[in-house]
Scaffold this motif. Structure first.
Motif, PDB file in Angstrom:
ATOM      1  N   PHE A 320       0.838  -1.200   0.000  1.00 57.43           N
ATOM      2  CA  PHE A 320       0.000   0.000   0.000  1.00 57.43           C
ATOM      3  C   PHE A 320       0.872   1.248   0.000  1.00 57.43           C
ATOM      4  CE2 PHE A 320      -2.505   3.383   2.024  1.00 57.43           C
ATOM      5  CZ  PHE A 320      -3.527   3.458   1.081  1.00 57.43           C
ATOM      6  N   GLU A 321       2.029   1.148   0.623  1.00 55.75           N
ATOM      7  CA  GLU A 321       2.936   2.295   0.660  1.00 55.75           C
ATOM      8  C   GLU A 321       3.322   2.722  -0.760  1.00 55.75           C
ATOM      9  OE1 GLU A 321       6.536   1.544   2.758  1.00 55.75           O
ATOM     10  OE2 GLU A 321       7.171   3.636   2.648  1.00 55.75           O
ATOM     11  N   LYS A 322       3.666   1.731  -1.564  1.00 55.66           N
ATOM     12  CA  LYS A 322       4.072   2.044  -2.941  1.00 55.66           C
ATOM     13  C   LYS A 322       2.861   2.443  -3.785  1.00 55.66           C
ATOM     14  CE  LYS A 322       7.329  -1.660  -2.746  1.00 55.66           C
ATOM     15  NZ  LYS A 322       7.631  -2.941  -3.392  1.00 55.66           N
ATOM     16  N   PHE A 323       1.787   1.754  -3.535  1.00 51.98           N
ATOM     17  CA  PHE A 323       0.573   2.070  -4.291  1.00 51.98           C
ATOM     18  C   PHE A 323       0.132   3.510  -3.996  1.00 51.98           C
ATOM     19  CE2 PHE A 323      -4.129   2.007  -4.635  1.00 51.98           C
ATOM     20  CZ  PHE A 323      -4.224   1.771  -6.002  1.00 51.98           C
ATOM     21  N   SER A 324       0.221   3.877  -2.725  1.00 49.99           N
ATOM     22  CA  SER A 324      -0.216   5.227  -2.366  1.00 49.99           C
ATOM     23  C   SER A 324       0.733   6.282  -2.942  1.00 49.99           C
ATOM     24  CB  SER A 324      -0.327   5.372  -0.847  1.00 49.99           C
ATOM     25  OG  SER A 324       0.926   5.168  -0.247  1.00 49.99           O
ATOM     26  N   ARG A 325       2.001   5.906  -3.122  1.00 50.39           N
ATOM     27  CA  ARG A 325       2.921   6.848  -3.772  1.00 50.39           C
ATOM     28  C   ARG A 325       2.462   7.119  -5.204  1.00 50.39           C
ATOM     29  NH1 ARG A 325       4.412  10.640  -4.811  1.00 50.39           N
ATOM     30  NH2 ARG A 325       6.454  11.540  -5.263  1.00 50.39           N
ATOM     31  N   ALA A 326       2.073   6.036  -5.868  1.00 48.61           N
ATOM     32  CA  ALA A 326       1.565   6.188  -7.238  1.00 48.61           C
ATOM     33  C   ALA A 326       0.327   7.066  -7.228  1.00 48.61           C
ATOM     34  CB  ALA A 326       1.262   4.824  -7.838  1.00 48.61           C
ATOM     35  N   MET A 327      -0.503   6.883  -6.202  1.00 51.39           N
ATOM     36  CA  MET A 327      -1.702   7.721  -6.096  1.00 51.39           C
ATOM     37  C   MET A 327      -1.325   9.188  -5.911  1.00 51.39           C
ATOM     38  SD  MET A 327      -4.186   5.532  -3.614  1.00 51.39           S
ATOM     39  CE  MET A 327      -5.422   6.791  -3.535  1.00 51.39           C
ATOM     40  N   ARG A 328      -0.333   9.433  -5.091  1.00 56.29           N
ATOM     41  CA  ARG A 328       0.026  10.823  -4.783  1.00 56.29           C
ATOM     42  C   ARG A 328       0.545  11.573  -6.003  1.00 56.29           C
ATOM     43  NH1 ARG A 328       1.668   8.368   0.037  1.00 56.29           N
ATOM     44  NH2 ARG A 328       3.853   8.353  -0.561  1.00 56.29           N
ATOM     45  N   TYR A 329       1.125  10.828  -6.941  1.00 57.16           N
ATOM     46  CA  TYR A 329       1.558  11.492  -8.163  1.00 57.16           C
ATOM     47  C   TYR A 329       0.379  12.080  -8.933  1.00 57.16           C
ATOM     48  CZ  TYR A 329       6.521  10.611  -8.295  1.00 57.16           C
ATOM     49  OH  TYR A 329       7.871  10.656  -8.043  1.00 57.16           O
ATOM     50  N   HIS A 330      -0.802  11.591  -8.650  1.00 61.14           N
ATOM     51  CA  HIS A 330      -1.976  12.096  -9.366  1.00 61.14           C
ATOM     52  C   HIS A 330      -2.568  13.333  -8.695  1.00 61.14           C
ATOM     53  CE1 HIS A 330      -2.297   8.844 -12.347  1.00 61.14           C
ATOM     54  NE2 HIS A 330      -1.745   8.105 -11.398  1.00 61.14           N
ATOM     55  N   TYR A 331      -1.971  13.768  -7.581  1.00 57.71           N
ATOM     56  CA  TYR A 331      -2.436  15.010  -6.963  1.00 57.71           C
ATOM     57  C   TYR A 331      -2.140  16.199  -7.870  1.00 57.71           C
ATOM     58  CZ  TYR A 331      -2.837  12.660  -2.383  1.00 57.71           C
ATOM     59  OH  TYR A 331      -3.179  11.846  -1.343  1.00 57.71           O
ATOM     60  N   ARG A 332      -0.937  16.127  -8.472  1.00 57.22           N
ATOM     61  CA  ARG A 332      -0.459  17.258  -9.281  1.00 57.22           C
ATOM     62  C   ARG A 332      -1.470  17.715 -10.314  1.00 57.22           C
ATOM     63  NH1 ARG A 332       5.337  15.277 -11.418  1.00 57.22           N
ATOM     64  NH2 ARG A 332       6.380  14.972  -9.425  1.00 57.22           N
ATOM     65  N   GLN A 333      -2.082  16.746 -10.957  1.00 57.08           N
ATOM     66  CA  GLN A 333      -2.990  17.110 -12.045  1.00 57.08           C
ATOM     67  C   GLN A 333      -4.446  17.086 -11.627  1.00 57.08           C
ATOM     68  OE1 GLN A 333      -1.274  14.187 -14.687  1.00 57.08           O
ATOM     69  NE2 GLN A 333      -0.849  15.834 -16.138  1.00 57.08           N
ATOM     70  N   ASN A 334      -4.646  17.032 -10.316  1.00 57.20           N
ATOM     71  CA  ASN A 334      -6.015  17.055  -9.807  1.00 57.20           C
ATOM     72  C   ASN A 334      -6.857  15.868 -10.239  1.00 57.20           C
ATOM     73  OD1 ASN A 334      -7.608  18.984  -8.129  1.00 57.20           O
ATOM     74  ND2 ASN A 334      -6.117  20.361  -9.095  1.00 57.20           N
ATOM     75  N   VAL A 335      -6.185  14.788 -10.503  1.00 59.52           N
ATOM     76  CA  VAL A 335      -6.920  13.564 -10.806  1.00 59.52           C
ATOM     77  C   VAL A 335      -7.368  12.951  -9.481  1.00 59.52           C
ATOM     78  CG1 VAL A 335      -6.702  11.256 -11.785  1.00 59.52           C
ATOM     79  CG2 VAL A 335      -5.661  13.188 -12.932  1.00 59.52           C
ATOM     80  N   LEU A 336      -6.487  13.026  -8.512  1.00 58.52           N
ATOM     81  CA  LEU A 336      -6.840  12.649  -7.140  1.00 58.52           C
ATOM     82  C   LEU A 336      -6.535  13.834  -6.236  1.00 58.52           C
ATOM     83  CD1 LEU A 336      -5.359   9.033  -6.952  1.00 58.52           C
ATOM     84  CD2 LEU A 336      -7.772   9.637  -7.041  1.00 58.52           C
ATOM     85  N   VAL A 337      -7.258  13.897  -5.148  1.00 56.18           N
ATOM     86  CA  VAL A 337      -7.088  14.984  -4.192  1.00 56.18           C
ATOM     87  C   VAL A 337      -6.935  14.359  -2.810  1.00 56.18           C
ATOM     88  CG1 VAL A 337      -8.169  17.047  -3.215  1.00 56.18           C
ATOM     89  CG2 VAL A 337      -8.591  16.452  -5.590  1.00 56.18           C
ATOM     90  N   SER A 338      -6.031  14.906  -2.022  1.00 57.67           N
ATOM     91  CA  SER A 338      -5.879  14.343  -0.676  1.00 57.67           C
ATOM     92  C   SER A 338      -6.970  14.889   0.237  1.00 57.67           C
ATOM     93  CB  SER A 338      -4.502  14.680  -0.106  1.00 57.67           C
ATOM     94  OG  SER A 338      -4.480  16.005   0.334  1.00 57.67           O
ATOM     95  N   VAL A 339      -7.332  14.090   1.190  1.00 57.19           N
ATOM     96  CA  VAL A 339      -8.311  14.521   2.197  1.00 57.19           C
ATOM     97  C   VAL A 339      -7.544  14.567   3.515  1.00 57.19           C
ATOM     98  CG1 VAL A 339     -10.513  14.002   3.306  1.00 57.19           C
ATOM     99  CG2 VAL A 339     -10.173  13.430   0.905  1.00 57.19           C
ATOM    100  N   PRO A 340      -7.061  15.753   3.888  1.00 56.89           N
ATOM    101  CA  PRO A 340      -6.067  15.869   4.957  1.00 56.89           C
ATOM    102  C   PRO A 340      -6.465  15.262   6.303  1.00 56.89           C
ATOM    103  CG  PRO A 340      -6.379  17.965   3.830  1.00 56.89           C
ATOM    104  CD  PRO A 340      -7.456  17.050   3.354  1.00 56.89           C
ATOM    105  N   THR A 341      -7.651  15.515   6.745  1.00 52.75           N
ATOM    106  CA  THR A 341      -7.977  15.105   8.112  1.00 52.75           C
ATOM    107  C   THR A 341      -8.239  13.611   8.252  1.00 52.75           C
ATOM    108  OG1 THR A 341     -10.205  15.839   7.588  1.00 52.75           O
ATOM    109  CG2 THR A 341      -8.864  17.315   8.939  1.00 52.75           C
ATOM    110  N   ALA A 342      -8.791  13.031   7.233  1.00 54.82           N
ATOM    111  CA  ALA A 342      -9.170  11.620   7.353  1.00 54.82           C
ATOM    112  C   ALA A 342      -8.078  10.719   6.796  1.00 54.82           C
ATOM    113  CB  ALA A 342     -10.478  11.376   6.612  1.00 54.82           C
ATOM    114  N   ARG A 343      -7.764   9.677   7.521  1.00 56.20           N
ATOM    115  CA  ARG A 343      -6.769   8.722   7.039  1.00 56.20           C
ATOM    116  C   ARG A 343      -7.445   7.699   6.148  1.00 56.20           C
ATOM    117  NH1 ARG A 343      -1.985   7.111  10.910  1.00 56.20           N
ATOM    118  NH2 ARG A 343      -0.841   9.028  10.558  1.00 56.20           N
ATOM    119  N   LEU A 344      -6.705   7.281   5.159  1.00 53.95           N
ATOM    120  CA  LEU A 344      -7.169   6.264   4.192  1.00 53.95           C
ATOM    121  C   LEU A 344      -8.371   6.747   3.368  1.00 53.95           C
ATOM    122  CD1 LEU A 344      -6.765   3.029   6.342  1.00 53.95           C
ATOM    123  CD2 LEU A 344      -5.307   3.791   4.470  1.00 53.95           C
TER     124      LEU A 344
END
Length: 377
Positions: A320-344
């Motif tokens: 999941f650590e590596k998978f989530s890194r791949a997910m975080r790369y999608h923040y840049r283009q607003n494909v995914l957005v982080s939800v700061p307060t909630a985990r997972l």
DNA sequence: TCTGCATTTCCTGTTT
DNA sequence: AAAACAGGAAATGCAG
């Protein structure tokens, strides 16, 4: 480029062969794995390189072929895209494809191709050839038919992808507000797609790909080859020992340059997540919508999601650590957005995949349940 | 062959 | 303290 809003997208469940023999859920994802089960003659075999003996009576097969192939002679498939094909569409197309290339329809074991379009489009050349094999038909002939059918399929698929891409360039600017427009454009496109002038590239005479490539796994084995390759994995605790071992360089370890084989196009991380959320087998058990209206979703079993991703990519080392890194790369283009307060909890951004669905989390509405409970309604 | 993109892997530091 | 999160760096594989 990511096809974030493709007009039709395969669901995870559609990627895999019909009802695999094991009940384990993760096995559903092993279709891309070399040497794994493939469906033929109603049975699963573990080797693409052999032509297994059919369990069905071969005489019956031929008889079935002679009698029934005309039942599939309809032309519905012509007005549909491949992923929308039913198993009858697939067979109809197959027969017409073979006949138009000068082969006899009776040499085509069409009952091995009673699969939906999604499954057909995920078949590799070897699998098509293998399904084409029939004990009463010369092996070379079967192979040739299989190769031509495969090439025709790929030509049609690439034409479809080309058409989708041009449609979605237009859609990408604002996928939500334009959704209705885009859909109508697609519908139009779908219906006039293959009605008249479909001319696939004729690459049928190209040499067959070397199936020996498939005999070996291109991905590294799960165990590191040497301590030098995964220095950080050392758990000796001996600091001095650790210092002697050079740290593994960042990045993906080198795989074997040779023996590479073509895998089918894989979905991107956001599409993969969306597909899981659309699939009752995984939502809400391992991933679920947290706030569907906002595109927020929660990992219920993050490790299992990562494992599924890893299995799809033939990578046993996925975490999941590596998978989530791949997910975080999608923040840049607003494909995914982080939800700061909630985990997972993560959120599809405004450039994320289309996640429109009738029934998020597959919760039955009350009226539906009531109807089901009534014996005769 | 080259290039760009989407990962994959490892890492350090921070937050919960 | 552990798990999750964030993001840099470097590498691969694939598609165009």
């Amino acid at each position: 480029m990511i096809d974030y809003a493709r007009p039709y997208e395969m669901n995870m469940c559609d990627l895999y062969p019909p009802t695999p023999p094991t009940s384990a859920r993760l096995d559903d994802f092993q279709v891309f794995k070399k040497g794994n089960a493939s469906y033929i003659y109603g049975n699963y075999y573990n080797n693409y390189d052999v032509y297994p003996e059919p369990e069905m009576d071969t005489t019956a097969n031929v008889y079935h072929n002679l009698v029934s192939s005309r039942e599939y002679r309809h032309e519905d498939w012509k007005s549909k895209v491949i992923v929308d094909w039913t198993d009858d569409d697939t067979v109809s197309w197959l027969i017409e494809c073979a006949v138009s290339q000068g082969f006899c329809e009776y040499d085509v074991p069409f009952y091995n191709f009673k699969v939906c379009g999604v499954e057909l489009s995920n078949m590799r050349r070897e699998e098509v050839i293998q399904r084409m094999a029939h004990p009463n038909v010369d092996l070379n002939l079967s192979k040739k038919i299989g190769e031509i059918v495969y090439d025709k399929l790929q030509a049609r698929l690439s034409e479809e992808i080309h058409r989708q891409t041009s449609v979605f360039r237009y859609a990408e600017s604002d996928p939500y507000t334009q959704q209705e427009t885009v859909q109508s454009v697609l519908d139009l496109d779908k219906h006039r797609l293959y009605t008249s002038d479909y001319k696939p590239n004729d690459s049928s005479l190209l040499p067959a790909s070397d199936s020996s490539d498939d005999a070996e796994d291109v991905f590294r084995t799960s165990a590191p080859a040497s301590p030098f390759s995964y220095g950080s994995d050392s758990k000796s605790g001996d600091e001095e020992e650790k210092r002697k071992i050079p740290k593994r360089l960042p990045g993906r370890p080198k795989g074997s340059g040779k023996n590479r084989f073509k895998r089918p196009r894989s979905v991107s991380v956001p599409e993969f997540l969306r597909n899981l959320l659309f699939d009752e087998r995984y939502c809400p058990s391992i991933i679920k919508w947290e706030d569907y209206s906002q595109g927020k979703f929660r990992f219920v079993k993050p490790d299992e999601v990562a494992k599924l991703w890893g299995q799809m990519k033939q990578n046993d080392n996925m975490t999941f650590e590596k998978f989530s890194r791949a997910m975080r790369y999608h923040y840049r283009q607003n494909v995914l957005v982080s939800v700061p307060t909630a985990r997972l909890v993560y959120q599809f951004g405004h450039k994320g995949p289309d996640f429109k669905t009738q029934n998020p989390n597959f919760v039955k509405v009350k009226s539906e349940m009531d109807l089901q409970d009534m014996p005769y309604s």
